[in-house]
Design an enzyme around this catalytic site. Sequence first.
Site, mmCIF file in Angstrom:
data_model
loop_
_atom_site.group_PDB
_atom_site.id
_atom_site.type_symbol
_atom_site.label_atom_id
_atom_site.label_comp_id
_atom_site.label_asym_id
_atom_site.label_seq_id
_atom_site.Cartn_x
_atom_site.Cartn_y
_atom_site.Cartn_z
ATOM 1 N N GLU A 1 -12.934 0.909 12.548
ATOM 2 C CA GLU A 1 -14.162 0.335 11.981
ATOM 3 C C GLU A 1 -14.504 -1.009 12.652
ATOM 4 O OE1 GLU A 1 -16.519 1.349 9.354
ATOM 5 O OE2 GLU A 1 -15.697 3.157 10.226
ATOM 6 N N HIS B 1 -7.578 9.031 9.947
ATOM 7 C CA HIS B 1 -6.513 10.028 9.821
ATOM 8 C C HIS B 1 -6.448 10.507 8.382
ATOM 9 C CE1 HIS B 1 -4.902 5.922 9.791
ATOM 10 N NE2 HIS B 1 -4.140 6.332 8.788
ATOM 11 N N ALA C 1 -4.825 -2.261 1.063
ATOM 12 C CA ALA C 1 -6.226 -2.642 1.298
ATOM 13 C C ALA C 1 -7.142 -1.887 0.364
ATOM 14 C CB ALA C 1 -6.644 -2.315 2.749
ATOM 15 N N GLY D 1 0.823 -1.221 0.000
ATOM 16 C CA GLY D 1 0.000 0.000 0.000
ATOM 17 C C GLY D 1 0.846 1.255 0.000
ATOM 18 N N TYR E 1 -15.987 -4.177 4.750
ATOM 19 C CA TYR E 1 -14.623 -3.732 5.040
ATOM 20 C C TYR E 1 -14.266 -4.061 6.494
ATOM 21 C CZ TYR E 1 -10.910 -0.401 6.301
ATOM 22 O OH TYR E 1 -9.767 0.183 6.789
ATOM 23 N N THR F 1 1.596 3.210 -2.345
ATOM 24 C CA THR F 1 1.080 4.300 -3.188
ATOM 25 C C THR F 1 -0.090 5.026 -2.534
ATOM 26 O OG1 THR F 1 -0.333 2.699 -4.324
ATOM 27 C CG2 THR F 1 1.791 3.209 -5.356
ATOM 28 N N LYS G 1 -11.456 -6.690 7.823
ATOM 29 C CA LYS G 1 -10.358 -6.211 8.680
ATOM 30 C C LYS G 1 -10.335 -6.943 10.028
ATOM 31 C CE LYS G 1 -7.973 -2.886 6.557
ATOM 32 N NZ LYS G 1 -6.512 -2.763 6.517
ATOM 33 N N THR H 1 -8.207 -1.137 12.262
ATOM 34 C CA THR H 1 -9.010 0.071 12.124
ATOM 35 C C THR H 1 -10.080 0.220 13.194
ATOM 36 O OG1 THR H 1 -10.759 1.022 10.737
ATOM 37 C CG2 THR H 1 -10.297 -1.282 10.369
ATOM 38 N N LEU I 1 -0.095 -2.196 4.756
ATOM 39 C CA LEU I 1 -1.072 -1.102 4.630
ATOM 40 C C LEU I 1 -1.971 -1.294 3.404
ATOM 41 C CD1 LEU I 1 1.296 1.968 5.300
ATOM 42 C CD2 LEU I 1 0.254 0.401 6.931
HETATM 43 P P1 NDP Z 1 -5.412 4.242 0.751
HETATM 44 O O1 NDP Z 1 -6.714 3.812 0.177
HETATM 45 O O2 NDP Z 1 -4.936 5.629 0.524
HETATM 46 O O3 NDP Z 1 -4.259 3.256 0.226
HETATM 47 C C1 NDP Z 1 -4.477 1.889 0.085
HETATM 48 C C2 NDP Z 1 -3.263 1.259 -0.575
HETATM 49 O O4 NDP Z 1 -3.510 -0.156 -0.736
HETATM 50 C C3 NDP Z 1 -2.949 1.806 -1.974
HETATM 51 O O5 NDP Z 1 -1.562 1.849 -2.148
HETATM 52 C C4 NDP Z 1 -3.556 0.750 -2.876
HETATM 53 O O6 NDP Z 1 -2.963 0.693 -4.163
HETATM 54 C C5 NDP Z 1 -3.209 -0.508 -2.077
HETATM 55 N N1 NDP Z 1 -4.005 -1.664 -2.490
HETATM 56 C C6 NDP Z 1 -5.315 -1.733 -2.738
HETATM 57 N N2 NDP Z 1 -5.662 -2.964 -3.124
HETATM 58 C C7 NDP Z 1 -4.522 -3.705 -3.134
HETATM 59 C C8 NDP Z 1 -4.214 -5.039 -3.488
HETATM 60 N N3 NDP Z 1 -5.149 -5.873 -3.928
HETATM 61 N N4 NDP Z 1 -2.928 -5.456 -3.376
HETATM 62 C C9 NDP Z 1 -1.960 -4.605 -2.969
HETATM 63 N N5 NDP Z 1 -2.188 -3.320 -2.637
HETATM 64 C C10 NDP Z 1 -3.460 -2.869 -2.723
HETATM 65 O O7 NDP Z 1 -5.481 3.920 2.311
HETATM 66 P P2 NDP Z 1 -4.749 4.649 3.540
HETATM 67 O O8 NDP Z 1 -3.370 4.963 3.176
HETATM 68 O O9 NDP Z 1 -5.650 5.700 4.057
HETATM 69 O O10 NDP Z 1 -4.785 3.483 4.634
HETATM 70 C C11 NDP Z 1 -3.708 2.552 4.756
HETATM 71 C C12 NDP Z 1 -4.208 1.310 5.480
HETATM 72 O O11 NDP Z 1 -4.680 1.672 6.771
HETATM 73 C C13 NDP Z 1 -5.358 0.594 4.807
HETATM 74 O O12 NDP Z 1 -5.188 -0.787 5.058
HETATM 75 C C14 NDP Z 1 -6.587 1.098 5.538
HETATM 76 O O13 NDP Z 1 -7.627 0.156 5.468
HETATM 77 C C15 NDP Z 1 -6.038 1.264 6.927
HETATM 78 N N6 NDP Z 1 -6.648 2.276 7.764
HETATM 79 C C16 NDP Z 1 -6.753 3.571 7.300
HETATM 80 C C17 NDP Z 1 -7.256 4.551 8.120
HETATM 81 C C18 NDP Z 1 -7.382 5.966 7.668
HETATM 82 O O14 NDP Z 1 -8.114 6.730 8.320
HETATM 83 N N7 NDP Z 1 -6.699 6.380 6.615
HETATM 84 C C19 NDP Z 1 -7.684 4.241 9.504
HETATM 85 C C20 NDP Z 1 -7.490 2.857 9.886
HETATM 86 C C21 NDP Z 1 -6.986 1.933 9.045
HETATM 87 P P3 NDP Z 1 -3.472 1.649 -5.363
HETATM 88 O O15 NDP Z 1 -2.828 2.993 -5.112
HETATM 89 O O16 NDP Z 1 -2.975 0.958 -6.570
HETATM 90 O O17 NDP Z 1 -4.963 1.707 -5.269
HETATM 91 P P1 GDR Z 2 -14.749 6.060 7.090
HETATM 92 O O1 GDR Z 2 -14.341 7.376 6.261
HETATM 93 O O2 GDR Z 2 -15.918 5.386 6.521
HETATM 94 O O3 GDR Z 2 -14.824 6.467 8.526
HETATM 95 O O4 GDR Z 2 -13.495 5.122 6.828
HETATM 96 P P2 GDR Z 2 -15.153 8.290 5.262
HETATM 97 O O5 GDR Z 2 -14.401 9.558 5.175
HETATM 98 O O6 GDR Z 2 -15.471 7.579 3.998
HETATM 99 O O7 GDR Z 2 -16.534 8.534 6.032
HETATM 100 C C1 GDR Z 2 -16.597 9.150 7.313
HETATM 101 C C2 GDR Z 2 -18.050 9.431 7.670
HETATM 102 O O8 GDR Z 2 -18.545 10.474 6.832
HETATM 103 C C3 GDR Z 2 -19.835 10.107 6.367
HETATM 104 N N1 GDR Z 2 -20.110 10.800 5.105
HETATM 105 C C4 GDR Z 2 -19.491 10.587 3.941
HETATM 106 N N2 GDR Z 2 -18.462 9.771 3.610
HETATM 107 C C5 GDR Z 2 -18.015 9.796 2.334
HETATM 108 N N3 GDR Z 2 -16.982 9.043 2.001
HETATM 109 N N4 GDR Z 2 -18.576 10.605 1.386
HETATM 110 C C6 GDR Z 2 -19.617 11.442 1.672
HETATM 111 O O9 GDR Z 2 -20.114 12.140 0.815
HETATM 112 C C7 GDR Z 2 -20.090 11.437 3.015
HETATM 113 N N5 GDR Z 2 -21.059 12.141 3.659
HETATM 114 C C8 GDR Z 2 -21.054 11.752 4.919
HETATM 115 C C9 GDR Z 2 -19.782 8.600 6.234
HETATM 116 O O10 GDR Z 2 -21.092 8.048 6.174
HETATM 117 C C10 GDR Z 2 -18.989 8.237 7.487
HETATM 118 O O11 GDR Z 2 -19.832 8.138 8.576
HETATM 119 C C11 GDR Z 2 -12.161 5.632 6.881
HETATM 120 C C12 GDR Z 2 -11.306 4.798 5.898
HETATM 121 O O12 GDR Z 2 -10.042 5.400 5.791
HETATM 122 C C13 GDR Z 2 -11.145 3.386 6.416
HETATM 123 O O13 GDR Z 2 -10.217 2.694 5.589
HETATM 124 C C14 GDR Z 2 -10.608 3.429 7.850
HETATM 125 O O14 GDR Z 2 -10.485 2.127 8.357
HETATM 126 C C15 GDR Z 2 -11.555 4.241 8.721
HETATM 127 O O15 GDR Z 2 -11.646 5.552 8.184
HETATM 128 C C16 GDR Z 2 -11.061 4.353 10.163
#
Ligand code: NDP
Ligand code: GDR
Length: 372
Positions: free
Chosen positions: A134, A191, A87, A8, A161, A10, A165, A132, A85
């Site tokens: 979640e 974050h 996903a 992950g 999801y 990228t 997880k 997460t 990372l």
């Molecule tokens: P992003 O969606 O920004 O990045 C996900 C990464 O996973 C990308 O590099 C994507 O590649 C890669 N990926 C997707 N599918 C596959 C696959 N089949 N094989 C290999 N790589 C893959 O997520 P974040 O950086 O925000 O999050 C990082 C991790 O932390 C994730 O696992 C997420 O679920 C988890 N997480 C995130 C939180 C958040 O608030 N951001 C909170 C808690 C957990 P590509 O660029 O090609 O799509």
């Molecule tokens: P989340 O993040 O589901 O918490 O998952 P997201 O920003 O998608 O949604 C947060 C909350 O906002 C509400 N919402 C909307 N969400 C999106 N995406 N688009 C909208 O237009 C919108 N309007 C309201 C959602 O219903 C939700 O309640 C993120 C991801 O990064 C996960 O991979 C990670 O595990 C969790 O955070 C912690």
Amino acid sequence: MKIALITGITGQDGSYLAELLLEKGYMVHGVKRRASSFNTQRIDHIYQDQHEAHVNFKLHYGDLTDSTNVIRIIQEVQPDEIYNLGAMSHVKVSFDSPEYVANVDGIGTLRILEAVRILGLEKKTRIYQASTSELYGGLAENKNEKGFYDENSPFYPRSPYGVAKIYGFWITKNYREAYNMYACNGILFNHESPRRGETFVTRKITMATAAIALGEQDCLYLGNLDAQRDWGHAKDYVEAMWRILQQDTAEDYVIAMGETTYVRDFVKMSFAEVGIDIEFKGEGVNEKGFVASCSNPAYQIEIGKQVIAVDPQYFRPTEVDLLIGDPTKSKTKLGWVPKYDLGGLVKEMMVSDLQYVQKEKMLKEVRSTIKY
Ligand code: NDP
Ligand code: GDR
């Protein structure tokens, strides 16, 4: 020199973590997926040309659904630390492709753990699993006595999801206990950053705020404005990931700010950054946001204009209403101290998106004058 492998790389977190580990002197390897168009925008500043500088940074094509390449890459890299990372990370999208998400986010974690075992690297390689908030599902009765979710709170995932997880969480814990592996879960709450994917709510809001202020968009359509999230900055959170793998014993940690904010209030904070005050009227799907005032003369925005509307297509079949994490363990045991608060995060995202939208606007204007 320590060697790290990031799946992950990228993504949002992968890019910040790669920067952090390079700063710390690591050799950083990353797994990127083959795509029909470029997907390395977040790391292009590190990865200029593999034939030139940055010999400490190497990318490998791979996918978490393919155990053969997972094994091959780990064998080639012989990492001291793996940060899993990778996903499909969008909660709403997981309802559309649940089986794929189970394969990547759930079984993908198993593939990493098994590869390390098959290769006999259990004693050498430390593994971080991106778990997460979640997992908690936002059930009120599962909070601790202080009103937070912590490392001991029960799980109740509310999306494919979250369910995928939860497998990743438990298989990581199981391999730690069964095979004495150094494998940890970071249970990270939401974050964000200027590098956040454009379809997550915070980035969708900051991009639209910039576009509305600059006259490039009329209205922002959102889903559930009543959702509450504990938002921190991705830069702070990747620092916690690294710290989790530097401890004497492998354990799981909650990483959170300990404060929760309504989506509606995040909207108000973003618009406040450009001097626009938003007033919300109505309830549920009828709730709308209007411009109450605009103190910045640079933005020619009409007072009383409707700029926010609710579109039920963004509602989820099952929603996580409220998340708030208890960072006590990470603060005391890891010594983790976040540098950003929510105000600083919103400011940084707004500055970045104003620049981005301004640049796109200028390019559009230039293109419209070119005669082909
Ligand atoms: P992003 O969606 O920004 O990045 C996900 C990464 O996973 C990308 O590099 C994507 O590649 C890669 N990926 C997707 N599918 C596959 C696959 N089949 N094989 C290999 N790589 C893959 O997520 P974040 O950086 O925000 O999050 C990082 C991790 O932390 C994730 O696992 C997420 O679920 C988890 N997480 C995130 C939180 C958040 O608030 N951001 C909170 C808690 C957990 P590509 O660029 O090609 O799509
Ligand atoms: P989340 O993040 O589901 O918490 O998952 P997201 O920003 O998608 O949604 C947060 C909350 O906002 C509400 N919402 C909307 N969400 C999106 N995406 N688009 C909208 O237009 C919108 N309007 C309201 C959602 O219903 C939700 O309640 C993120 C991801 O990064 C996960 O991979 C990670 O595990 C969790 O955070 C912690």
